[in-house]
Design a protein around this motif. Structure first.
Motif, PDB file in Angstrom:
ATOM      1  N   TYR A 353       0.853  -1.226  -0.017  1.00  0.00           N
ATOM      2  CA  TYR A 353      -0.066  -0.203  -0.071  1.00  0.00           C
ATOM      3  C   TYR A 353       0.787   1.282  -0.244  1.00  0.00           C
ATOM      4  O   TYR A 353       0.547   2.059  -0.664  1.00  0.00           O
ATOM      5  CB  TYR A 353      -0.833   0.188   1.301  1.00  0.00           C
ATOM      6  CG  TYR A 353      -1.829  -1.187   1.558  1.00  0.00           C
ATOM      7  CD1 TYR A 353      -2.346  -1.712   0.031  1.00  0.00           C
ATOM      8  CD2 TYR A 353      -2.465  -1.216   2.688  1.00  0.00           C
ATOM      9  CE1 TYR A 353      -3.362  -2.802   0.717  1.00  0.00           C
ATOM     10  CE2 TYR A 353      -3.257  -2.278   2.852  1.00  0.00           C
ATOM     11  CZ  TYR A 353      -3.969  -3.095   1.673  1.00  0.00           C
ATOM     12  OH  TYR A 353      -4.655  -3.917   1.844  1.00  0.00           O
ATOM     13  N   TYR A 357       1.498   4.202  -2.794  1.00  0.00           N
ATOM     14  CA  TYR A 357       1.398   5.494  -2.564  1.00  0.00           C
ATOM     15  C   TYR A 357       2.359   6.402  -2.963  1.00  0.00           C
ATOM     16  O   TYR A 357       2.271   7.524  -3.545  1.00  0.00           O
ATOM     17  CB  TYR A 357       0.655   5.768  -1.223  1.00  0.00           C
ATOM     18  CG  TYR A 357      -0.010   7.036  -1.029  1.00  0.00           C
ATOM     19  CD1 TYR A 357      -1.244   7.499  -1.458  1.00  0.00           C
ATOM     20  CD2 TYR A 357       0.714   7.973  -0.200  1.00  0.00           C
ATOM     21  CE1 TYR A 357      -1.655   8.597  -1.396  1.00  0.00           C
ATOM     22  CE2 TYR A 357       0.194   9.323   0.064  1.00  0.00           C
ATOM     23  CZ  TYR A 357      -1.147   9.652  -0.617  1.00  0.00           C
ATOM     24  OH  TYR A 357      -1.390  10.828  -0.385  1.00  0.00           O
ATOM     25  N   LYS A 361       2.754   9.493  -6.363  1.00  0.00           N
ATOM     26  CA  LYS A 361       3.040  10.886  -5.855  1.00  0.00           C
ATOM     27  C   LYS A 361       4.439  11.408  -6.502  1.00  0.00           C
ATOM     28  O   LYS A 361       4.773  12.458  -6.182  1.00  0.00           O
ATOM     29  CB  LYS A 361       2.619  11.161  -4.498  1.00  0.00           C
ATOM     30  CG  LYS A 361       1.338  10.891  -4.261  1.00  0.00           C
ATOM     31  CD  LYS A 361       0.789  11.337  -3.051  1.00  0.00           C
ATOM     32  CE  LYS A 361       0.670  12.919  -2.696  1.00  0.00           C
ATOM     33  NZ  LYS A 361       0.068  13.430  -1.518  1.00  0.00           N
ATOM     34  N   LEU A 371       2.034  12.570   3.050  1.00  0.00           N
ATOM     35  CA  LEU A 371       1.278  11.256   3.067  1.00  0.00           C
ATOM     36  C   LEU A 371       0.114  11.813   3.828  1.00  0.00           C
ATOM     37  O   LEU A 371       0.032  11.913   4.988  1.00  0.00           O
ATOM     38  CB  LEU A 371       2.132  10.287   3.996  1.00  0.00           C
ATOM     39  CG  LEU A 371       1.315   8.942   4.463  1.00  0.00           C
ATOM     40  CD1 LEU A 371       0.916   8.388   3.299  1.00  0.00           C
ATOM     41  CD2 LEU A 371       2.161   8.177   5.236  1.00  0.00           C
ATOM     42  N   ASP A 375      -6.102  10.602   1.807  1.00  0.00           N
ATOM     43  CA  ASP A 375      -6.110  10.156   0.219  1.00  0.00           C
ATOM     44  C   ASP A 375      -5.132   8.826   0.067  1.00  0.00           C
ATOM     45  O   ASP A 375      -5.423   8.192  -0.899  1.00  0.00           O
ATOM     46  CB  ASP A 375      -4.959  11.229  -0.293  1.00  0.00           C
ATOM     47  CG  ASP A 375      -4.780  11.282  -1.765  1.00  0.00           C
ATOM     48  OD1 ASP A 375      -5.600  11.066  -2.462  1.00  0.00           O
ATOM     49  OD2 ASP A 375      -3.479  11.301  -2.013  1.00  0.00           O
ATOM     50  N   PHE A 376      -4.461   8.510   1.143  1.00  0.00           N
ATOM     51  CA  PHE A 376      -3.670   7.207   0.954  1.00  0.00           C
ATOM     52  C   PHE A 376      -4.840   6.005   1.005  1.00  0.00           C
ATOM     53  O   PHE A 376      -4.811   5.148  -0.046  1.00  0.00           O
ATOM     54  CB  PHE A 376      -2.893   7.091   2.330  1.00  0.00           C
ATOM     55  CG  PHE A 376      -2.329   5.722   2.561  1.00  0.00           C
ATOM     56  CD1 PHE A 376      -1.415   5.184   1.744  1.00  0.00           C
ATOM     57  CD2 PHE A 376      -2.861   4.800   3.806  1.00  0.00           C
ATOM     58  CE1 PHE A 376      -0.921   3.716   2.112  1.00  0.00           C
ATOM     59  CE2 PHE A 376      -2.341   3.786   3.980  1.00  0.00           C
ATOM     60  CZ  PHE A 376      -1.234   3.094   3.048  1.00  0.00           C
ATOM     61  N   ARG A 379      -6.514   6.263  -2.592  1.00  0.00           N
ATOM     62  CA  ARG A 379      -5.836   5.996  -3.539  1.00  0.00           C
ATOM     63  C   ARG A 379      -5.640   4.493  -3.708  1.00  0.00           C
ATOM     64  O   ARG A 379      -5.885   3.848  -4.794  1.00  0.00           O
ATOM     65  CB  ARG A 379      -4.556   6.666  -3.492  1.00  0.00           C
ATOM     66  CG  ARG A 379      -3.776   6.568  -4.795  1.00  0.00           C
ATOM     67  CD  ARG A 379      -4.346   7.390  -6.104  1.00  0.00           C
ATOM     68  NE  ARG A 379      -4.275   8.903  -5.440  1.00  0.00           N
ATOM     69  CZ  ARG A 379      -3.296   9.755  -5.853  1.00  0.00           C
ATOM     70  NH1 ARG A 379      -2.334   9.218  -6.556  1.00  0.00           N
ATOM     71  NH2 ARG A 379      -3.200  11.022  -5.561  1.00  0.00           N
ATOM     72  N   VAL A 380      -5.368   4.033  -2.503  1.00  0.00           N
ATOM     73  CA  VAL A 380      -5.002   2.486  -2.637  1.00  0.00           C
ATOM     74  C   VAL A 380      -6.551   1.485  -2.951  1.00  0.00           C
ATOM     75  O   VAL A 380      -6.490   0.627  -3.928  1.00  0.00           O
ATOM     76  CB  VAL A 380      -4.450   1.963  -1.322  1.00  0.00           C
ATOM     77  CG1 VAL A 380      -4.602   0.346  -0.993  1.00  0.00           C
ATOM     78  CG2 VAL A 380      -3.111   2.587  -1.134  1.00  0.00           C
TER      79      VAL A 380
END
Length: 682
Positions: A353, A357, A361, A371, A375-376, A379-380
């Motif tokens: 993961y 990430y 980026k 981080l 959003d992490f 996104r994953v």
């Protein structure tokens, strides 16, 4: 890239052996590992070495604090570091230590060659001395009152309150941070590397293209101010290598730390019968890359190439410099639980993961990296589970239902050919360290694959009599797209690739396999390849990282009666500060696809291209004004950092901005012409 195999030696900065690896460190090692894995996958001869930075006063003091010898201290930390790196799927070809015979050999060799060339100076200086510990004090081990602004407890080189710089001797009421004693001034002869002698060479080096422009510009400031001789010796007691010919004097840790790259590579050469000089001689055709953080560019961009030149070795091909890591827009904090150690992360989340990430980026620039945990998660879950893995999970079972063998022909040969053709551009992005661009392009291909599966709907086809061959052809097309996506993601997600290779019943993928298709091939039963991140896992991670988790007790004086307000009053009275408003991230987004939402009178489902941030799925209440045909291809303004909202129709990953009273009188906010997806709106 040339057709002949390149010889590439790659290093990351050496982690210091006085503490654990944390997420701030991991950015660099993951970035380097992805680049190295790509080179190997592409077929290049690429070697990745690193080591623990094991010398210095701080190591000696940490060992004393822990009640062990320095040798025991560095051995214990090295085991922890290697376990953390391994579990984050970072694969060094050799991991060594600066406290090694190889490092002693090269430190002494580089020193002796520079001394013979007249590059080592002896100077009498005065330094602060701790009379209780019987040792000279580096600036970091002296504190006192700032001589400029009067702030207390400032370090011996600069004030964190007013920003002033000074020498430790200028501090008011200085004290040793080691013993608390008042230091005294004491004369001592130290050794210096004559850095000013290399000014012309360094000026050419900074213009050579070996450094990012912003790094070269920063280092040019040092040259503009005039280089000074560099102090390379330290007095006993000190944990390190004694300098030959100077009893009681030791190499400063920053002299032998970069030499650790050479030592680790020599250790690798000894094990594999490789010629060290063919990589490090001045006329070598091998490539040498250092991945480092922006806080140590002076050592790697000035001192290191000068030392190498003075000792008759080659200089690096390039320094690849990255910025710092923040979490949720702020410096990592123990009290907020955002100072996250590598092992703590591994206790709660899949390492891939974070690898994804970071890759999504990362660019070739020196920008700091945030981080954002919301959003992490989004996104994953959206990219890896909702796009890549979903292609296989929605089609594989139909292949198994009809015998487990892929068809001999594709239903959509052009789709697969288009995904194959992307191999060159994705490879170019990896090579240039534009990982974010590579991930964006890969996810755009995944979107095409998912759209194809949705339109072909094999679950509906399978219900029709005599549809077996058509279903197999559709699923074979989808699984060929999936295989290519996995190949392109393999430098980032090696574990997912390994599982996918087992599911597809194929050997380990190499980059050349992008030119092949998988047809008439028996596959294995599909099992889940990756799980979604649940909010509970993030909460548990933060809790495990947090210090002082108990909330402060509320005093009776602070308790105030609350006025109960209506919902309307709440809406009117709830103000936010300008700081809160500035947290809102507005991005230009392009509507890639728009579709009606079954069962919803007001909503359209939008697939938005947000540039480097990938694609987003957003439900927008604009159906009364716009049809899907009217909006596709348009640019809109997206609130990009809004927490994903789970709706009965699916997950909405942001908000499209519009104005007007509603219904048919609603108007999308459109950016100016010339705007591009991902561009910030302010």
């Amino acid at each position: 890239m040339t057709q002949s195999q390149r010889r590439i030696l790659v290093t990351s900065a050496l982690p210091y052996a006085n503490g654990p690896i944390h997420l701030g460190h991991l950015l660099e090692y993951i970035q380097t590992d992805i680049w190295v894995r790509f080179q190997k996958l592409f077929g290049e001869n690429c070697i990745y070495v690193c080591a623990d930075d094991a010398h210095g006063t701080a190591i000696m003091l940490k060992a004393e604090e822990n009640g062990v010898t320095p040798e025991q201290q560095i051995a214990n930390v090295k085991r922890e570091h290697e376990a953390d790196f391994s579990d984050f799927l970072i694969r060094f070809d050799n991991y060594h230590s600066t406290h090694s015979e190889e490092n002693r050999h090269f430190a002494e060799l580089i020193f002796k060659r520079n001394k013979a060339a007249g590059n080592i100076l002896e100077k009498e200086i005065t330094q602060l001395f701790d009379p209780e510990k019987g040792m000279f004090l580096a600036d970091r081990f002296v504190k006192g009152t700032c001589p400029k602004c009067g702030a207390a407890d400032q370090y011996g080189d600069n004030c964190e309150v007013c920003g002033a710089t000074y020498s430790a001797a200028e501090l008011v009421d200085p004290y040793s941070t080691i013993s608390g004693a008042k230091p005294v001034m004491k004369g001592v002869t130290q050794l210096f590397f004559n850095l000013p002698k290399f000014t012309d060479m360094l000026r050419d080096w900074l213009r050579s293209g070996s450094l990012q422009e912003s790094v070269a510009n920063k280092l040019n400031e040092w040259l503009g101010a005039g280089l000074q001789p560099w102090d390379i010796s330290r007095e006993a007691p000190y944990f390190g290598f004694e300098i030959p010919g100077y009893p009681g004097k030791y190499f400063y840790v920053w002299l032998d730390a970069p030499i650790g790259y050479m030592a680790s590579f020599q250790h690798y050469c000894n094990q594999h019968g490789l010629d060290f000089d063919s990589y490090w001689a001045p006329d070598s055709d091998a490539e040498l890359y250092h991945f480092i953080g922006k806080d140590i560019i002076n050592f790697h961009g000035l001192f290191w190439p000068a030392m190498l030149q003075g000792a008759g070795f080659r200089k690096p091909t390039a320094l690849n410099v990255h910025g710092f890591v923040t979490v949720n827009g702020a410096k990592m904090s123990k009290s907020r639980g955002t100072f996250i150690k590598a092992r703590t992360y591994l206790d709660h989340l899949n390492p891939e993961y974070l690898r994804y990430y970071f890759a999504a980026k990362l660019t070739s620039k020196v920008d700091d990296f945030d981080l954002s945990l919301d959003d992490f998660v989004q996104r994953v879950n959206s990219d890896l589970i909702g796009k890549v893995v979903q292609i296989a999970s929605r089609t594989a079972n139909f292949v198994n239902k009809f015998g487990g063998k892929l068809s001999a022909e594709l239903d959509d040969a052009q789709l697969v050919a288009d995904v194959q053709a992307a191999a060159a551009s994705v490879a170019a992005s990896y090579e240039a360290r534009e990982f974010g661009r590579a991930m964006r392009d890969i996810m755009a291909l995944a979107d095409r694959g998912n759209l194809y599966v949705q339109e072909k709907a094999p679950w509906t086809l399978a219900k029709q009599a005599g549809s077996e061959q058509q279903v197999l052809a559709v699923c074979t097309t989808a699984l060929n797209v999936f295989r290519l996506l996995v190949l392109y993601l393999k430098p980032v997600l090696p574990q997912l690739a390994e599982k996918a290779e087992a599911f597809l019943n194929i050997p380990a993928l190499s980059w050349a396999d992008a030119q092949q298709q998988l047809l008439g091939h028996q596959i294995n039963a599909f099992t889940p390849l990756m799980q979604r991140i649940e909010p509970a896992s993030i909460e548990a991670l933060l809790a495990a990282s947090r210090e002082g988790t108990a909330p402060a007790a509320e005093s009776s004086a602070e308790k105030k009666p609350e006025k109960k307000a209506t919902k309307k009053e709440d809406a009117v009275n709830e103000h936010i500060s300008i700081d809160d408003f500035l947290k809102v991230k507005l991005r230009v987004a392009k509507v890639v696809k728009a579709a009606h939402v079954e069962g919803a009178d007001k909503l359209l489902q939008l697939t938005l291209d947000v540039g480097a941030e990938g694609t987003r799925n957003v439900f927008a209440g604009i159906k009364a004004k716009y049809s899907p045909e009217q909006i596709e291809g348009k640019l809109v303004v997206l609130v990009a950092n809004l927490a994903p909202r789970k709706m009965k129709f699916g997950l909405s990953e942001g908000m499209v901005l519009a104005a007007g009273p509603g219904g048919e009188d609603v108007f999308l906010l459109s950016p100016d012409s010339g705007a591009e997806p991902g561009m910030e709106v302010r």
